[in-house]
Design an enzyme around this catalytic site. Structure first.
Site, PDB file in Angstrom:
ATOM      1  N   ASN A  32       0.872  -1.175   0.000  1.00 39.36           N
ATOM      2  CA  ASN A  32       0.000   0.000   0.000  1.00 39.36           C
ATOM      3  C   ASN A  32       0.911   1.228   0.000  1.00 39.36           C
ATOM      4  O   ASN A  32       1.428   1.621   1.037  1.00 39.36           O
ATOM      5  CB  ASN A  32      -0.897  -0.040   1.251  1.00 39.36           C
ATOM      6  CG  ASN A  32      -1.789   1.184   1.362  1.00 39.36           C
ATOM      7  OD1 ASN A  32      -1.870   1.984   0.418  1.00 39.36           O
ATOM      8  ND2 ASN A  32      -2.458   1.334   2.487  1.00 39.36           N
TER       9      ASN A  32
ATOM     10  N   LYS B 288       0.145   4.239  -0.493  1.00 35.90           N
ATOM     11  CA  LYS B 288      -0.543   5.447  -0.003  1.00 35.90           C
ATOM     12  C   LYS B 288      -0.222   6.638  -0.933  1.00 35.90           C
ATOM     13  O   LYS B 288      -0.059   6.445  -2.137  1.00 35.90           O
ATOM     14  CB  LYS B 288      -0.161   5.717   1.457  1.00 35.90           C
ATOM     15  CG  LYS B 288      -0.371   4.469   2.332  1.00 35.90           C
ATOM     16  CD  LYS B 288      -0.310   4.722   3.798  1.00 35.90           C
ATOM     17  CE  LYS B 288      -0.495   3.401   4.529  1.00 35.90           C
ATOM     18  NZ  LYS B 288      -0.549   3.540   5.972  1.00 35.90           N
TER      19      LYS B 288
ATOM     20  N   HIS C 127      -9.953   0.908   4.820  1.00 36.23           N
ATOM     21  CA  HIS C 127      -8.675   1.236   5.470  1.00 36.23           C
ATOM     22  C   HIS C 127      -8.931   2.264   6.575  1.00 36.23           C
ATOM     23  O   HIS C 127      -9.749   3.174   6.405  1.00 36.23           O
ATOM     24  CB  HIS C 127      -7.671   1.787   4.441  1.00 36.23           C
ATOM     25  CG  HIS C 127      -6.283   1.869   4.998  1.00 36.23           C
ATOM     26  ND1 HIS C 127      -5.916   2.879   5.854  1.00 36.23           N
ATOM     27  CD2 HIS C 127      -5.207   1.056   4.875  1.00 36.23           C
ATOM     28  CE1 HIS C 127      -4.644   2.679   6.220  1.00 36.23           C
ATOM     29  NE2 HIS C 127      -4.198   1.575   5.642  1.00 36.23           N
TER      30      HIS C 127
ATOM     31  N   GLU D 234      -7.403   4.804   7.517  1.00 38.89           N
ATOM     32  CA  GLU D 234      -7.234   6.219   7.129  1.00 38.89           C
ATOM     33  C   GLU D 234      -8.489   6.735   6.420  1.00 38.89           C
ATOM     34  O   GLU D 234      -8.878   7.883   6.599  1.00 38.89           O
ATOM     35  CB  GLU D 234      -5.973   6.367   6.254  1.00 38.89           C
ATOM     36  CG  GLU D 234      -4.701   6.221   7.093  1.00 38.89           C
ATOM     37  CD  GLU D 234      -3.494   5.653   6.374  1.00 38.89           C
ATOM     38  OE1 GLU D 234      -3.459   5.665   5.124  1.00 38.89           O
ATOM     39  OE2 GLU D 234      -2.571   5.179   7.071  1.00 38.89           O
TER      40      GLU D 234
ATOM     41  N   GLU E 275      -5.740  -4.739  10.569  1.00 38.92           N
ATOM     42  CA  GLU E 275      -4.725  -3.711  10.784  1.00 38.92           C
ATOM     43  C   GLU E 275      -5.062  -2.915  12.037  1.00 38.92           C
ATOM     44  O   GLU E 275      -5.866  -1.955  11.970  1.00 38.92           O
ATOM     45  CB  GLU E 275      -4.690  -2.753   9.588  1.00 38.92           C
ATOM     46  CG  GLU E 275      -4.354  -3.417   8.268  1.00 38.92           C
ATOM     47  CD  GLU E 275      -3.829  -2.386   7.273  1.00 38.92           C
ATOM     48  OE1 GLU E 275      -2.683  -2.517   6.852  1.00 38.92           O
ATOM     49  OE2 GLU E 275      -4.574  -1.451   6.941  1.00 38.92           O
TER      50      GLU E 275
ATOM     51  N   GLY F 176       1.838   2.636  10.706  1.00 39.20           N
ATOM     52  CA  GLY F 176       2.774   3.739  10.528  1.00 39.20           C
ATOM     53  C   GLY F 176       3.444   4.203  11.811  1.00 39.20           C
ATOM     54  O   GLY F 176       4.088   5.250  11.838  1.00 39.20           O
TER      55      GLY F 176
ATOM     56  N   SER G 271       2.859  -1.730  10.554  1.00 43.51           N
ATOM     57  CA  SER G 271       4.306  -1.776  10.814  1.00 43.51           C
ATOM     58  C   SER G 271       4.905  -3.163  10.607  1.00 43.51           C
ATOM     59  O   SER G 271       5.844  -3.560  11.302  1.00 43.51           O
ATOM     60  CB  SER G 271       4.623  -1.256  12.224  1.00 43.51           C
ATOM     61  OG  SER G 271       4.219   0.103  12.329  1.00 43.51           O
TER      62      SER G 271
HETATM   63  P1  PGA Z   1       2.382   0.533   7.662  1.00 42.10           P
HETATM   64  O1  PGA Z   1       0.977   0.708   6.922  1.00 42.10           O
HETATM   65  O2  PGA Z   1       2.959  -0.778   7.194  1.00 42.10           O
HETATM   66  O3  PGA Z   1       3.190   1.708   7.239  1.00 42.10           O
HETATM   67  O4  PGA Z   1       2.091   0.499   9.127  1.00 42.10           O
HETATM   68  C1  PGA Z   1       0.103  -0.381   6.702  1.00 42.10           C
HETATM   69  C2  PGA Z   1      -1.183   0.098   6.077  1.00 42.10           C
HETATM   70  O5  PGA Z   1      -1.664   1.178   6.418  1.00 42.10           O
HETATM   71  O6  PGA Z   1      -1.777  -0.575   5.213  1.00 42.10           O
END
Ligand code: PGA
Length: 247
Positions: free
Chosen positions: A9, A11, A92, A94, A164, A170, A210
Site C-alpha cells: 500500500n 498510499k 482502510h 485512514e 490492521e 505507521g 508496521s
Molecule cells: P504501515 O501501513 O505498514 O506503514 O504500518 C500499513 C497500512 O496502512 O496498510
C-alpha cells in the site's frame, strides 16, 4: 490451501519517476508461491498496467461505489478496472478516520467491487483506546459484520480481509504474534459460524501495521496470518522483497 498474499500500500507516496522505477523492481521479484499486489496512487495504474509483468497484480486504494455521474474528482470501480486494477482496498482506517467512510458506505464499496469482479481487500482494526478498554474483539467483529456479512457464500469467498490495528499503522509498533493470531483466529471463526468451515478456510486474512522485514517471518508463521498489507516497508524494493521471502 489459502493464497499467500503480500500487498504494497504505497498510499500518497512516490513521484512518477520513483513509482515507475519501484514498480519495475517489484515486477522482477519472482516468487510463484506468493501473490504480490501493488496499490499505487491511482494516476499510475494505467501506465503500470501497460508494462506489467511477472506475478504482480494491481489494485486501487480508493474509489467511489457508483458507475458514473457528476462526482468531480472521484474514480469509479469500472474505471479502475479498465486501468488494470484487479483488487481494491475497502475500509482502510485512514479512509474511515480521515474521510468519514461509514459502515454503510463501505458495504456499498464491497458490493461495487464484487459487481465488477474486483477483489475487495476489506480492512478492519481497532484504535488504541478500544484495545486498552478490552473491547477490540467486539469492535472488529462489528466492522466485519456490517461490511461483509450481507454477502452470500459465493461472494464472501471472493473477499480478502486485512486486520490492521490502528495503533500499529505507521507507528513502528507491531502487534505481537499472539495479538495478531488471537484476532485473526477470531475473524476466521466468525466466517466459520456464518458461512461454514469450508468457506472460512478459503478466506485469506492478512496482517497490516508496521509489518517489516524483521518481523514478517514471525507474523507469517501464525496459523491464521496469510500474508501482509505493507505500507512504509513496501516503499523500498529490498525490504518489500525480504517480506515476500519471509514465507
Ligand atoms: P504501515 O501501513 O505498514 O506503514 O504500518 C500499513 C497500512 O496502512 O496498510
Amino acid at each position: 490451501m489459502r493464497k499467500k498474499i503480500v500487498a504494497a500500500n504505497w498510499k500518497m507516496n512516490l513521484n512518477p519517476v520513483e513509482a515507475n522505477s519501484l514498480f519495475d523492481e517489484v515486477s522482477q521479484i519472482s516468487n510463484s508461491d506468493v501473490e504480490i499486489l501493488v496499490f499505487p496512487s491511482a494516476i499510475y495504474l494505467l501506465g503500470f498496467n501497460q508494462k506489467k509483468s511477472g506475478n504482480v497484480k494491481l489494485g486501487i486504494q480508493n474509489f467511489y461505489p457508483t458507475d458514473k455521474g457528476a462526482l468531480t474528482g472521484e474514480i469509479s470501480i469500472s474505471q479502475a478496472k479498465e486501468c488494470g486494477a484487479e483488487y481494491a482496498l475497502v475500509g482502510h482506517s485512514e479512509r474511515r478516520a480521515l474521510f468519514g467512510e461509514t459502515h454503510d458506505f463501505l458495504k456499498q464499496k464491497v458490493d461495487a467491487c464484487l459487481t465488477h469482479d474486483l477483489t475487495p481487500v476489506f480492512c478492519c482494526g481497532e484504535p488504541l483506546e478500544i484495545r486498552q478498554a478490552h473491547k477490540h474483539i467486539a469492535y472488529v467483529k462489528n466492522q466485519i459484520v456490517t461490511g461483509l456479512f450481507h454477502l452470500d457464500a459465493n461472494e464472501i469467498v471472493k473477499c480478502i480481509v486485512a486486520y490492521e490495528p490502528v495503533w500499529a499503522i505507521g507507528t513502528g509498533l507491531t502487534a505481537s504474534t499472539k495479538q495478531a493470531e488471537e484476532m485473526q483466529k477470531e475473524i476466521r471463526s466468525w466466517f466459520s459460524s456464518n458461512y461454514g468451515n469450508d468457506i472460512a478456510e478459503k478466506i485469506s486474512i492478512l496482517y497490516g501495521g508496521s509489518c517489516n522485514a524483521s518481523n514478517a517471518k514471525e507474523l507469517f508463521s501464525c496459523a491464521n496470518v496469510d500474508g501482509g498489507l505493507i505500507g512504509g516497508a513496501s516503499l523500498k524494493k529490498e525490504s518489500f522483497e525480504e517480506i515476500i521471502e519471509s514465507f
